[in-house]
Design a protein around this motif. Structure first.
Motif, short mmCIF file in Angstrom:
data_model
loop_
_atom_site.label_atom_id
_atom_site.label_comp_id
_atom_site.label_asym_id
_atom_site.label_seq_id
_atom_site.Cartn_x
_atom_site.Cartn_y
_atom_site.Cartn_z
N LEU A 61 0.82 -1.21 0.00
CA LEU A 61 0.00 0.00 0.00
C LEU A 61 0.85 1.26 0.00
N GLU A 62 0.48 2.19 -0.86
CA GLU A 62 1.12 3.49 -0.86
C GLU A 62 0.82 4.20 0.46
N GLY A 63 1.86 4.66 1.13
CA GLY A 63 1.67 5.34 2.40
C GLY A 63 1.85 4.46 3.62
N SER A 64 1.94 3.14 3.44
CA SER A 64 2.15 2.26 4.59
C SER A 64 3.55 2.45 5.14
N SER A 65 3.73 2.10 6.41
CA SER A 65 4.98 2.44 7.07
C SER A 65 5.37 1.39 8.10
N ILE A 66 6.63 0.99 8.09
CA ILE A 66 7.15 0.12 9.14
C ILE A 66 7.14 0.85 10.48
#
Length: 221
Positions: A61-66
């Motif tokens: 997903l665009e914008g997902s983050s660890i």
């Protein structure tokens, strides 16, 4: 929901684990969130973690983050002035992203891989993610219990699942992008108007940051 039959559809289990004291329940939406969930889990000294991972293939997903997983919930897209907010977990997050493209309203997507971590964030952060006076709809292929702390209504499971092809069951129970968009629009144009007239606040916008209960770890001898 999937192909293992109705006795294999634990619609209540995610919420059961979420409400268990001193346990982190992770339901990541993609590879980044899965990595972030493992990172947070490994950093815990006294808190066990449970993961609910998808069997189906999911998009990155665009914008997902660890890093954002550590906050429990975060804004996935950059919609500054939304008309409605979807808050979702796991595979339903990508469904909400696609549903938003079908709606005339401006939609903010909030991914909440770990509700307990979100509850531990400062009040200012939670209000930034879930601001006042905006309708919030929770979307999860599980029981609705627990979601009304964060949302005004839900698109959730009200029965056990069914045996069938995964994509067919997702559509049948209302979690395809088209059906998410239709259900959200119908609520916004109907009951949602009554909610808006009363101010649209939820508990997560008021409760102080929670503290994890570790009492049984620190007995003194």
């Amino acid at each position: 929901v999937g192909e293992d039959g109705p006795t294999h559809q634990p619609v209540e289990q995610v919420n059961l684990v979420r409400c268990t004291p001193n346990v982190l329940m992770f339901r990541p939406a993609d590879g980044n969130e899965t990595s972030g969930s493992y990172k947070v889990a490994m950093e815990q000294d006294f808190t066990p973690s449970v993961f609910a991972l998808s069997r189906q293939n999911l998009p990155q997903l665009e914008g997902s983050s660890i890093e954002a997983v550590a906050k429990g919930g975060y804004v996935l897209n950059d919609e500054k002035e939304p008309d409605v907010i979807f808050v979702a977990t796991g595979s339903e997050v990508s469904g909400c992203v696609e549903a938003a493209k079908l709606m005339k309203q401006k939609v903010r997507i909030v991914s909440m891989p770990c509700a307990k971590l979100f509850d531990e964030q400062p009040l200012e952060y939670r209000r930034e993610v879930l601001p006042f006076k905006i309708p919030i709809i929770a979307v999860e292929a599980a029981a609705a219990a627990g979601w009304y702390k964060y949302a005004h209504t839900t698109i959730t499971m009200k029965t056990f699942g069914a045996s069938g092809k995964g994509s067919d069951c997702i559509d049948y129970f209302g979690f395809s992008p088209k059906k998410i968009a239709a259900a959200a629009t119908a609520w916004l144009e109907g009951t949602g108007k009554a909610y808006a007239a009363q101010g649209l606040s939820v508990a997560a916008q008021f409760e102080p940051a929670s503290k994890r209960d570790l009492h049984y770890v620190h007995y003194e001898h």
